[in-house]
Design a protein around this motif. Structure first.
Motif, PDB file in Angstrom:
ATOM      1  N   ARG A  38      -1.031   6.938   7.440  1.00 23.11           N
ATOM      2  CA  ARG A  38      -1.009   5.678   7.468  1.00 23.11           C
ATOM      3  C   ARG A  38      -0.752   4.908   8.812  1.00 23.11           C
ATOM      4  O   ARG A  38      -1.305   3.793   9.006  1.00 23.11           O
ATOM      5  CB  ARG A  38      -0.330   4.929   6.314  1.00 23.11           C
ATOM      6  N   SER A  94      -8.148   6.845   4.106  1.00 24.05           N
ATOM      7  CA  SER A  94      -8.849   8.079   4.058  1.00 24.05           C
ATOM      8  C   SER A  94      -9.804   8.488   4.875  1.00 24.05           C
ATOM      9  O   SER A  94     -10.277   9.728   5.045  1.00 24.05           O
ATOM     10  CB  SER A  94      -9.624   8.126   2.374  1.00 24.05           C
ATOM     11  N   ARG A 103      -6.333  15.645  11.981  1.00 21.08           N
ATOM     12  CA  ARG A 103      -5.408  16.529  11.136  1.00 21.08           C
ATOM     13  C   ARG A 103      -4.684  17.496  11.828  1.00 21.08           C
ATOM     14  O   ARG A 103      -3.528  17.882  11.514  1.00 21.08           O
ATOM     15  CB  ARG A 103      -6.461  17.102   9.678  1.00 21.08           C
ATOM     16  N   ARG A 124      -1.298  15.830   0.651  1.00 16.27           N
ATOM     17  CA  ARG A 124      -2.586  16.281   0.046  1.00 16.27           C
ATOM     18  C   ARG A 124      -2.878  17.743   0.486  1.00 16.27           C
ATOM     19  O   ARG A 124      -3.508  18.684  -0.404  1.00 16.27           O
ATOM     20  CB  ARG A 124      -3.575  15.652   0.339  1.00 16.27           C
ATOM     21  N   ASP A 125      -2.245  18.339   1.429  1.00 17.61           N
ATOM     22  CA  ASP A 125      -2.510  19.774   1.928  1.00 17.61           C
ATOM     23  C   ASP A 125      -1.171  20.345   2.326  1.00 17.61           C
ATOM     24  O   ASP A 125      -1.205  21.272   3.144  1.00 17.61           O
ATOM     25  CB  ASP A 125      -3.329  19.557   3.284  1.00 17.61           C
ATOM     26  N   ARG A 181     -13.700  15.791   1.518  1.00 16.30           N
ATOM     27  CA  ARG A 181     -13.762  16.101   2.926  1.00 16.30           C
ATOM     28  C   ARG A 181     -14.001  17.479   3.353  1.00 16.30           C
ATOM     29  O   ARG A 181     -13.698  18.217   2.576  1.00 16.30           O
ATOM     30  CB  ARG A 181     -12.617  15.435   3.760  1.00 16.30           C
TER      31      ARG A 181
HETATM   32  O1   DC Z   1      -0.060   9.727  -0.220  1.00 15.87           O
HETATM   33  P1   DC Z   1      -0.769   8.256   0.589  1.00 15.87           P
HETATM   34  O2   DC Z   1      -1.576   7.559  -0.436  1.00 15.87           O
HETATM   35  O3   DC Z   1       0.201   7.645   1.256  1.00 15.87           O
HETATM   36  O4   DC Z   1      -1.499   9.030   1.572  1.00 15.87           O
HETATM   37  C1   DC Z   1      -2.642   8.103   2.356  1.00 15.87           C
HETATM   38  C2   DC Z   1      -3.849   8.841   2.565  1.00 15.87           C
HETATM   39  O5   DC Z   1      -3.487   9.822   3.628  1.00 15.87           O
HETATM   40  C3   DC Z   1      -4.418   9.300   1.443  1.00 15.87           C
HETATM   41  O6   DC Z   1      -5.793   8.916   1.437  1.00 15.87           O
HETATM   42  C4   DC Z   1      -4.736  11.051   1.734  1.00 15.87           C
HETATM   43  C5   DC Z   1      -4.160  11.108   3.293  1.00 15.87           C
HETATM   44  N1   DC Z   1      -3.452  12.372   3.278  1.00 15.87           N
HETATM   45  C6   DC Z   1      -3.904  13.357   3.645  1.00 15.87           C
HETATM   46  O7   DC Z   1      -5.127  13.623   3.695  1.00 15.87           O
HETATM   47  N2   DC Z   1      -3.014  14.378   3.966  1.00 15.87           N
HETATM   48  C7   DC Z   1      -1.752  14.293   3.586  1.00 15.87           C
HETATM   49  N3   DC Z   1      -1.032  15.503   3.962  1.00 15.87           N
HETATM   50  C8   DC Z   1      -1.166  13.168   3.340  1.00 15.87           C
HETATM   51  C9   DC Z   1      -2.087  12.097   2.983  1.00 15.87           C
END
Ligand code: DC
Length: 226
Positions: A38, A94, A103, A124-125, A181
């Motif tokens: 973010r 996203s 990333r 997420r990962d 993705r």
């Molecule tokens: O958890 P969040 O909603 O604040 O995450 C924001 C965005 O970042 C969400 O669309 C997915 C991405 N994200 C990611 O791809 N990998 C992560 N480790 C954390 C978040």
């Protein structure tokens, strides 16, 4: 021996609230990786750098000095914590998070941060990539409607206007982009414990996760090292 706890889950599943409480309870450093994606997004939006400009996005990411203090994120000396939760950032993040070059930069940084201390990290990962070897992995879910309801309440509580239908639509779109993705799509790590929080309170989930952490600490004789 370090303790590392990975929590993955879709948007608005309650990850950060829960991770924050667990961090205090077990004296772990909390790293919210979503805030990092973010922060890059907000900075790019300020500088008019579109997500299609991969070089420009990476240049911005490299220029950021990110510090976590509890659940606060300070970027180049500015408190970004509230700014980056605004719907404008949420609806764009996203697309930026799907950039593989970005990333790689952020995953390297997250792994460096985690190597220095006992951590709880959410995103997420985390279980699949960042802390692949974490002994404690959780996958937190909840229905999209429940998550939209919770996010609306959170935003309204901060006097940020939020319409349920719009938030639900944004959450569904974000889930789709995150899990489709090419680079490290959002999927459950095979060895993660899945917790569906649709019908559980925050404290119920905290207790479930705490139980696993206590068991791990006991089995590995980590009481005295904490
Ligand atoms: O958890 P969040 O909603 O604040 O995450 C924001 C965005 O970042 C969400 O669309 C997915 C991405 N994200 C990611 O791809 N990998 C992560 N480790 C954390 C978040």
């Amino acid at each position: 021996m370090n303790i590392s706890v990975a929590i993955d889950g879709p948007a608005a599943a309650g990850k950060s609230t829960i991770a924050n409480i667990i961090a205090h309870r077990f004296n772990l450093v909390y790293i919210n990786t979503g805030l990092m994606y973010r922060a890059v997004t907000l900075m790019c939006m300020r500088e008019n750098i579109n997500y299609t400009d991969v070089k420009g996005v990476c240049k911005i990411a490299k220029s950021l000095n990110i510090h976590f203090g509890g659940d606060k994120i300070i970027v180049n000396g500015e408190n970004f914590t509230e700014l980056i939760k605004y719907p404008k950032v949420s609806s764009n993040v996203s697309n930026y998070a799907a950039i593989s070059e970005l990333r790689k930069l952020l995953v390297d940084l997250q792994q460096k941060m985690a190597s220095k201390c006992n951590v709880i990290m959410d995103g997420r990962d985390i279980g699949t990539v960042v802390l692949k070897n974490a002994p404690l992995k959780f996958f937190l879910t909840a229905s999209a409607s429940e998550r939209a309801k919770r996010r609306c309440m959170e935003l309204n509580g901060k006097n940020i206007s939020a319409e349920y239908d719009k938030i639900l639509d944004e959450i569904i779109k974000r889930d789709y982009i995150d899990s489709h993705r090419t680079t490290s799509p959002f999927i459950k790590s095979e060895d993660a414990i899945e917790i569906d929080s649709s019908n559980l309170s925050i404290l119920d989930v905290v207790e479930v996760i705490s139980g696993y952490i206590r068991k791990y600490i006991k089995e590995h004789n980590l009481e005295n090292s904490r």
